[in-house]
Design a protein around this motif. Structure first.
Motif, PDB file in Angstrom:
ATOM      1  N   GLN A   3      17.084   9.045   7.825  1.00 47.31           N
ATOM      2  CA  GLN A   3      17.191   8.138   6.690  1.00 47.31           C
ATOM      3  C   GLN A   3      18.421   7.237   6.793  1.00 47.31           C
ATOM      4  OE1 GLN A   3      17.550  10.142   2.918  1.00 47.31           O
ATOM      5  NE2 GLN A   3      16.236   8.607   1.942  1.00 47.31           N
ATOM      6  N   ARG A   4      19.521   7.795   7.233  1.00 45.91           N
ATOM      7  CA  ARG A   4      20.755   6.995   7.366  1.00 45.91           C
ATOM      8  C   ARG A   4      20.548   5.840   8.336  1.00 45.91           C
ATOM      9  NH1 ARG A   4      25.764   5.751   7.686  1.00 45.91           N
ATOM     10  NH2 ARG A   4      27.427   6.327   9.019  1.00 45.91           N
ATOM     11  N   GLU A   5      19.947   6.114   9.479  1.00 40.94           N
ATOM     12  CA  GLU A   5      19.724   5.066  10.478  1.00 40.94           C
ATOM     13  C   GLU A   5      18.739   4.023   9.972  1.00 40.94           C
ATOM     14  OE1 GLU A   5      19.652   8.316  11.204  1.00 40.94           O
ATOM     15  OE2 GLU A   5      21.253   8.598  12.655  1.00 40.94           O
ATOM     16  N   ALA A   6      17.772   4.442   9.146  1.00 37.92           N
ATOM     17  CA  ALA A   6      16.800   3.502   8.598  1.00 37.92           C
ATOM     18  C   ALA A   6      17.447   2.546   7.595  1.00 37.92           C
ATOM     19  CB  ALA A   6      15.653   4.253   7.938  1.00 37.92           C
ATOM     20  N   ILE A   7      18.619   2.906   7.093  1.00 42.52           N
ATOM     21  CA  ILE A   7      19.340   2.043   6.154  1.00 42.52           C
ATOM     22  C   ILE A   7      20.391   1.201   6.883  1.00 42.52           C
ATOM     23  CG2 ILE A   7      20.921   2.027   4.179  1.00 42.52           C
ATOM     24  CD1 ILE A   7      19.490   4.619   3.249  1.00 42.52           C
ATOM     25  N   TYR A   8      21.144   1.819   7.788  1.00 40.22           N
ATOM     26  CA  TYR A   8      22.282   1.151   8.414  1.00 40.22           C
ATOM     27  C   TYR A   8      22.053   0.753   9.862  1.00 40.22           C
ATOM     28  CZ  TYR A   8      24.671   2.998   4.341  1.00 40.22           C
ATOM     29  OH  TYR A   8      25.041   3.289   3.055  1.00 40.22           O
ATOM     30  N   GLY A   9      21.029   1.262  10.480  1.00 43.35           N
ATOM     31  CA  GLY A   9      20.850   1.028  11.904  1.00 43.35           C
ATOM     32  C   GLY A   9      21.562   2.111  12.688  1.00 43.35           C
ATOM     33  N   SER A  10      21.594   1.926  14.004  1.00 44.55           N
ATOM     34  CA  SER A  10      22.211   2.933  14.860  1.00 44.55           C
ATOM     35  C   SER A  10      22.920   2.248  16.022  1.00 44.55           C
ATOM     36  CB  SER A  10      21.121   3.866  15.394  1.00 44.55           C
ATOM     37  OG  SER A  10      21.675   4.801  16.284  1.00 44.55           O
ATOM     38  N   HIS A  21      24.827  -0.539  22.435  1.00 44.01           N
ATOM     39  CA  HIS A  21      23.741  -1.309  21.846  1.00 44.01           C
ATOM     40  C   HIS A  21      23.548  -0.904  20.394  1.00 44.01           C
ATOM     41  CE1 HIS A  21      20.079  -3.697  21.891  1.00 44.01           C
ATOM     42  NE2 HIS A  21      19.508  -2.716  21.205  1.00 44.01           N
ATOM     43  N   HIS A  22      23.339  -1.900  19.540  1.00 47.22           N
ATOM     44  CA  HIS A  22      23.077  -1.652  18.132  1.00 47.22           C
ATOM     45  C   HIS A  22      21.582  -1.827  17.878  1.00 47.22           C
ATOM     46  CE1 HIS A  22      22.706  -2.536  13.810  1.00 47.22           C
ATOM     47  NE2 HIS A  22      23.616  -1.584  13.728  1.00 47.22           N
ATOM     48  N   PHE A  23      20.977  -0.819  17.242  1.00 49.14           N
ATOM     49  CA  PHE A  23      19.580  -0.904  16.837  1.00 49.14           C
ATOM     50  C   PHE A  23      19.544  -1.231  15.353  1.00 49.14           C
ATOM     51  CE2 PHE A  23      19.645   1.899  20.483  1.00 49.14           C
ATOM     52  CZ  PHE A  23      18.600   1.419  21.260  1.00 49.14           C
ATOM     53  N   SER A  24      18.755  -2.213  14.980  1.00 49.43           N
ATOM     54  CA  SER A  24      18.692  -2.628  13.581  1.00 49.43           C
ATOM     55  C   SER A  24      18.071  -1.533  12.720  1.00 49.43           C
ATOM     56  CB  SER A  24      17.870  -3.906  13.442  1.00 49.43           C
ATOM     57  OG  SER A  24      16.496  -3.634  13.685  1.00 49.43           O
ATOM     58  N   ALA A  25      18.331  -1.638  11.412  1.00 48.10           N
ATOM     59  CA  ALA A  25      17.758  -0.685  10.468  1.00 48.10           C
ATOM     60  C   ALA A  25      16.233  -0.735  10.515  1.00 48.10           C
ATOM     61  CB  ALA A  25      18.267  -0.976   9.057  1.00 48.10           C
ATOM     62  N   GLU A  26      15.683  -1.932  10.679  1.00 42.57           N
ATOM     63  CA  GLU A  26      14.225  -2.082  10.734  1.00 42.57           C
ATOM     64  C   GLU A  26      13.650  -1.358  11.949  1.00 42.57           C
ATOM     65  OE1 GLU A  26      16.366  -4.729  10.431  1.00 42.57           O
ATOM     66  OE2 GLU A  26      16.082  -4.983   8.270  1.00 42.57           O
ATOM     67  N   THR A  27      14.322  -1.494  13.088  1.00 42.64           N
ATOM     68  CA  THR A  27      13.866  -0.820  14.308  1.00 42.64           C
ATOM     69  C   THR A  27      13.951   0.690  14.130  1.00 42.64           C
ATOM     70  OG1 THR A  27      14.561  -2.661  15.694  1.00 42.64           O
ATOM     71  CG2 THR A  27      14.292  -0.531  16.786  1.00 42.64           C
ATOM     72  N   CYS A  28      15.042   1.168  13.568  1.00 48.14           N
ATOM     73  CA  CYS A  28      15.210   2.606  13.336  1.00 48.14           C
ATOM     74  C   CYS A  28      14.139   3.127  12.379  1.00 48.14           C
ATOM     75  CB  CYS A  28      16.599   2.903  12.790  1.00 48.14           C
ATOM     76  SG  CYS A  28      17.911   2.636  13.990  1.00 48.14           S
TER      77      CYS A  28
END
Length: 108
Positions: A3-10, A21-28
């Motif tokens: 859930q955290r990654e789905a809000i903030y990304g990873s 590399h930063h993964f967007s919240a949408e991608t997560c």
């Protein structure tokens, strides 16, 4: 993912000279939705049902040990009464040597 990654990304750090590399919240969130059924299945396999099965196995093992003690006692009584043939027949039908139960201890 969660859930955290789905809000903030990873963010995945790089190694050596490789950049992170930063993964967007949408991608997560998309990855989380895609793999959720598989994660839920693994949790089901490893979770409550497995714990219940293990508890049931412990109970059944204790019952086998208890019944083995009863069979051992009955076989001993038959032998004392001179009924060696009957005692041997019960031991053979039980398929587990009575002596095995002397070495087994109930699960604790």
């Amino acid at each position: 993912m969660g859930q955290r990654e789905a809000i903030y990304g990873s963010y995945t750090p790089g190694r050596g000279k490789q950049e992170g590399h930063h993964f967007s919240a949408e991608t997560c969130a998309a990855v989380d939705r895609e793999f959720k059924p598989a994660r839920d299945l693994v949790r089901q396999w490893c979770g409550a049902e497995a714990a219940e099965s293990f508890a049931e196995l412990r109970i059944l093992r204790a019952e086998v040990i208890r019944l083995g003690g009863i069979v051992e006692q009955a076989v001993g009584m038959l032998r004392q009464a001179g009924k060696n043939r009957d005692a041997a027949k019960i031991e053979a039908q039980f398929e587990i040597p009575v002596e095995v139960f002397r070495r087994m201890t109930p699960p604790g």
